[in-house]
Design a protein around this motif. Structure first.
Motif, PDB file in Angstrom:
ATOM      1  N   TYR A 225       0.851  -1.054   0.117  1.00 45.23           N
ATOM      2  CA  TYR A 225       0.027   0.007   0.095  1.00 45.23           C
ATOM      3  C   TYR A 225       0.960   1.321   0.077  1.00 45.23           C
ATOM      4  CZ  TYR A 225      -3.074   3.718   1.948  1.00 45.23           C
ATOM      5  OH  TYR A 225      -3.722   4.809   1.842  1.00 45.23           O
ATOM      6  N   PHE A 226       1.792   1.368   0.796  1.00 41.36           N
ATOM      7  CA  PHE A 226       2.513   2.658   0.902  1.00 41.36           C
ATOM      8  C   PHE A 226       3.513   2.583  -0.261  1.00 41.36           C
ATOM      9  CE2 PHE A 226       1.508   2.373   5.398  1.00 41.36           C
ATOM     10  CZ  PHE A 226       1.057   3.491   5.758  1.00 41.36           C
ATOM     11  N   SER A 227       3.935   1.425  -0.845  1.00 35.89           N
ATOM     12  CA  SER A 227       4.701   1.683  -2.054  1.00 35.89           C
ATOM     13  C   SER A 227       4.065   2.125  -3.112  1.00 35.89           C
ATOM     14  CB  SER A 227       5.223   0.257  -2.418  1.00 35.89           C
ATOM     15  OG  SER A 227       6.193  -0.071  -1.140  1.00 35.89           O
ATOM     16  N   TRP A 228       2.665   1.556  -3.294  1.00 33.95           N
ATOM     17  CA  TRP A 228       1.821   2.167  -4.314  1.00 33.95           C
ATOM     18  C   TRP A 228       1.603   3.817  -4.207  1.00 33.95           C
ATOM     19  CZ3 TRP A 228       1.428   0.774  -9.145  1.00 33.95           C
ATOM     20  CH2 TRP A 228       1.285  -0.704  -9.202  1.00 33.95           C
ATOM     21  N   LEU A 229       1.521   4.325  -2.746  1.00 36.63           N
ATOM     22  CA  LEU A 229       1.253   5.677  -2.607  1.00 36.63           C
ATOM     23  C   LEU A 229       2.568   6.488  -3.259  1.00 36.63           C
ATOM     24  CD1 LEU A 229      -0.398   5.951   0.995  1.00 36.63           C
ATOM     25  CD2 LEU A 229      -1.253   6.367  -1.372  1.00 36.63           C
ATOM     26  N   LYS A 230       3.847   5.849  -2.813  1.00 34.47           N
ATOM     27  CA  LYS A 230       4.830   6.456  -3.213  1.00 34.47           C
ATOM     28  C   LYS A 230       5.035   6.428  -4.880  1.00 34.47           C
ATOM     29  CE  LYS A 230       8.522   8.762  -1.955  1.00 34.47           C
ATOM     30  NZ  LYS A 230       8.834   9.837  -1.706  1.00 34.47           N
ATOM     31  N   ALA A 231       4.682   5.387  -5.397  1.00 38.86           N
ATOM     32  CA  ALA A 231       4.994   5.114  -6.669  1.00 38.86           C
ATOM     33  C   ALA A 231       4.293   6.061  -7.707  1.00 38.86           C
ATOM     34  CB  ALA A 231       4.823   3.802  -7.146  1.00 38.86           C
ATOM     35  N   VAL A 232       2.860   6.353  -7.196  1.00 38.71           N
ATOM     36  CA  VAL A 232       2.175   7.177  -7.868  1.00 38.71           C
ATOM     37  C   VAL A 232       2.370   8.409  -7.516  1.00 38.71           C
ATOM     38  CG1 VAL A 232      -0.433   7.985  -7.933  1.00 38.71           C
ATOM     39  CG2 VAL A 232       0.138   5.464  -7.798  1.00 38.71           C
ATOM     40  N   ALA A 233       2.748   8.995  -6.585  1.00 37.21           N
ATOM     41  CA  ALA A 233       3.132  10.167  -6.362  1.00 37.21           C
ATOM     42  C   ALA A 233       4.374  10.461  -7.348  1.00 37.21           C
ATOM     43  CB  ALA A 233       3.610  10.382  -4.933  1.00 37.21           C
ATOM     44  N   SER A 234       5.413   9.515  -7.132  1.00 32.67           N
ATOM     45  CA  SER A 234       6.557   9.767  -8.132  1.00 32.67           C
ATOM     46  C   SER A 234       6.483   9.630  -9.405  1.00 32.67           C
ATOM     47  CB  SER A 234       7.468   8.310  -7.800  1.00 32.67           C
ATOM     48  OG  SER A 234       8.569   8.884  -8.674  1.00 32.67           O
ATOM     49  N   LEU A 235       5.293   8.990  -9.944  1.00 32.19           N
ATOM     50  CA  LEU A 235       5.056   9.124 -11.338  1.00 32.19           C
ATOM     51  C   LEU A 235       4.256  10.361 -11.761  1.00 32.19           C
ATOM     52  CD1 LEU A 235       4.512   7.486 -14.124  1.00 32.19           C
ATOM     53  CD2 LEU A 235       2.293   6.920 -13.023  1.00 32.19           C
ATOM     54  N   LEU A 236       3.418  10.690 -10.889  1.00 27.72           N
ATOM     55  CA  LEU A 236       2.707  12.177 -11.094  1.00 27.72           C
ATOM     56  C   LEU A 236       3.614  13.536 -11.120  1.00 27.72           C
ATOM     57  CD1 LEU A 236      -0.644  11.637  -8.948  1.00 27.72           C
ATOM     58  CD2 LEU A 236      -0.258  11.511 -11.385  1.00 27.72           C
ATOM     59  N   GLU A 237       4.976  13.243 -10.504  1.00 28.12           N
ATOM     60  CA  GLU A 237       5.871  14.219 -10.424  1.00 28.12           C
ATOM     61  C   GLU A 237       6.731  14.077 -11.473  1.00 28.12           C
ATOM     62  OE1 GLU A 237       7.428  14.267  -6.532  1.00 28.12           O
ATOM     63  OE2 GLU A 237       5.586  14.838  -5.342  1.00 28.12           O
ATOM     64  N   TRP A 238       6.920  12.946 -12.161  1.00 32.63           N
ATOM     65  CA  TRP A 238       7.913  12.670 -12.913  1.00 32.63           C
ATOM     66  C   TRP A 238       9.233  12.570 -12.289  1.00 32.63           C
ATOM     67  CZ3 TRP A 238       7.002   9.926 -17.378  1.00 32.63           C
ATOM     68  CH2 TRP A 238       5.763  10.224 -17.856  1.00 32.63           C
ATOM     69  N   GLU A 239       9.500  12.030 -11.066  1.00 30.25           N
ATOM     70  CA  GLU A 239      10.318  12.208 -10.166  1.00 30.25           C
ATOM     71  C   GLU A 239      11.744  11.662 -10.924  1.00 30.25           C
ATOM     72  OE1 GLU A 239      11.804  10.794  -5.643  1.00 30.25           O
ATOM     73  OE2 GLU A 239      10.024   9.761  -6.624  1.00 30.25           O
ATOM     74  N   VAL A 240      12.881  12.440 -11.003  1.00 28.72           N
ATOM     75  CA  VAL A 240      14.150  12.129 -11.479  1.00 28.72           C
ATOM     76  C   VAL A 240      15.133  12.055 -10.614  1.00 28.72           C
ATOM     77  CG1 VAL A 240      13.479  12.532 -13.878  1.00 28.72           C
ATOM     78  CG2 VAL A 240      14.654  14.096 -12.526  1.00 28.72           C
ATOM     79  N   ASP A 241      16.292  11.373 -10.825  1.00 26.88           N
ATOM     80  CA  ASP A 241      17.795  11.529  -9.812  1.00 26.88           C
ATOM     81  C   ASP A 241      18.627  12.168 -10.977  1.00 26.88           C
ATOM     82  OD1 ASP A 241      19.413  11.066  -8.110  1.00 26.88           O
ATOM     83  OD2 ASP A 241      20.139   9.032  -8.753  1.00 26.88           O
ATOM     84  N   TYR A 242      18.818  13.421 -10.295  1.00 31.63           N
ATOM     85  CA  TYR A 242      20.043  14.204 -11.022  1.00 31.63           C
ATOM     86  C   TYR A 242      21.362  13.862 -10.536  1.00 31.63           C
ATOM     87  CZ  TYR A 242      15.709  16.783 -12.350  1.00 31.63           C
ATOM     88  OH  TYR A 242      14.844  17.241 -12.530  1.00 31.63           O
ATOM     89  N   GLY A 243      22.029  13.014 -11.565  1.00 32.81           N
ATOM     90  CA  GLY A 243      23.310  12.551 -11.219  1.00 32.81           C
ATOM     91  C   GLY A 243      23.947  13.188 -12.357  1.00 32.81           C
ATOM     92  N   VAL A 244      24.831  12.172 -13.267  1.00 34.17           N
ATOM     93  CA  VAL A 244      25.628  12.689 -14.219  1.00 34.17           C
ATOM     94  C   VAL A 244      24.571  13.004 -15.529  1.00 34.17           C
ATOM     95  CG1 VAL A 244      27.094  11.955 -16.169  1.00 34.17           C
ATOM     96  CG2 VAL A 244      27.748  11.362 -13.697  1.00 34.17           C
ATOM     97  N   VAL A 245      23.434  12.191 -15.376  1.00 37.10           N
ATOM     98  CA  VAL A 245      22.547  12.252 -16.634  1.00 37.10           C
ATOM     99  C   VAL A 245      21.062  12.247 -15.574  1.00 37.10           C
ATOM    100  CG1 VAL A 245      22.553   9.918 -16.963  1.00 37.10           C
ATOM    101  CG2 VAL A 245      21.501  11.448 -18.538  1.00 37.10           C
ATOM    102  N   PRO A 246      19.833  12.946 -15.843  1.00 34.36           N
ATOM    103  CA  PRO A 246      18.790  12.977 -15.297  1.00 34.36           C
ATOM    104  C   PRO A 246      18.205  11.449 -15.561  1.00 34.36           C
ATOM    105  CG  PRO A 246      18.998  15.052 -16.282  1.00 34.36           C
ATOM    106  CD  PRO A 246      20.096  14.139 -16.867  1.00 34.36           C
ATOM    107  N   PHE A 247      17.763  10.749 -14.364  1.00 31.75           N
ATOM    108  CA  PHE A 247      17.212   9.546 -14.764  1.00 31.75           C
ATOM    109  C   PHE A 247      15.962   9.391 -14.030  1.00 31.75           C
ATOM    110  CE2 PHE A 247      17.181   4.899 -14.539  1.00 31.75           C
ATOM    111  CZ  PHE A 247      17.807   4.584 -15.904  1.00 31.75           C
ATOM    112  N   PRO A 248      15.035   8.825 -14.758  1.00 31.52           N
ATOM    113  CA  PRO A 248      13.753   8.715 -13.966  1.00 31.52           C
ATOM    114  C   PRO A 248      13.675   7.629 -12.770  1.00 31.52           C
ATOM    115  CG  PRO A 248      13.498   7.912 -16.184  1.00 31.52           C
ATOM    116  CD  PRO A 248      14.834   8.422 -16.002  1.00 31.52           C
TER     117      PRO A 248
END
Length: 167
Positions: free
Chosen positions: A107-130
């Motif tokens: 349940y909590f993983s789906w909450l975080k996954a949907v929020a991440s998807l809606l925000e198009w969350e990316v990690d900014y390292g050498v290259v932005p990676f979703p």
């Protein structure tokens, strides 16, 4: 019920095979990056991030398949000494508690996954990676394990009921 459990177990085993493919893809990405860095003097951008997504796939796609194959850790020192009917009843309780605990993680993983998807969350390292694909894979993996555990709980309950009718 038995047909549904058989189908879900088969699907989880198939996901476990995909987990093995993720291992191979992860190895290829890491080896290619090491080769390029060592011999050609440059690194493949995003290779380590891709390897992390493959590692997530490896772990979470294999959970349901491991449960379907009864490969998860199980201590049965005491339960194997009990009568079969009581053993099935305890199996039901154990699977139900496991399904509830993993269901909470799901349940909590789906909450975080949907929020991440809606925000198009990316990690900014050498290259932005979703990040959202990995979060979706984690939530999906927890879901398959929860479903497997819940169906196994119902199967254990059915076996206990059948044992009581036969006695």
């Amino acid at each position: 019920m038995t047909q549904l459990l058989t189908w879900v177990s088969g699907a989880n085993r198939l996901l476990a095979v995909w987990s093995g493919f993720a291992t191979g893809l992860m190895m290829v990405a890491i080896l290619a990056d090491v080769f390029c860095r060592s011999l050609l003097g440059f690194s493949i951008q995003g290779a380590s991030e891709l390897a992390v997504v493959m590692l997530v796939t490896l772990i979470f796609f294999g959970l349901g398949g491991a449960q379907a194959d009864k490969a998860n850790f199980n201590v049965d020192i005491l339960t194997r000494l009990l009568p079969v009917r009581l053993n099935h009843l305890l199996g039901f309780i154990a699977m139900l508690l496991s399904a509830l605990a993993i269901g909470l993680l799901c349940y909590f993983s789906w909450l975080k996954a949907v929020a991440s998807l809606l925000e198009w969350e990316v990690d900014y390292g050498v290259v932005p990676f979703p990040i959202w694909p990995a979060r979706l894979l984690i939530a999906f993996g927890w879901s398959t394990l929860t479903l497997q555990l819940a169906l196994e709980a119902l199967d254990s309950l059915g076996r206990a009921a059948a044992d009581s009718r036969a006695a």
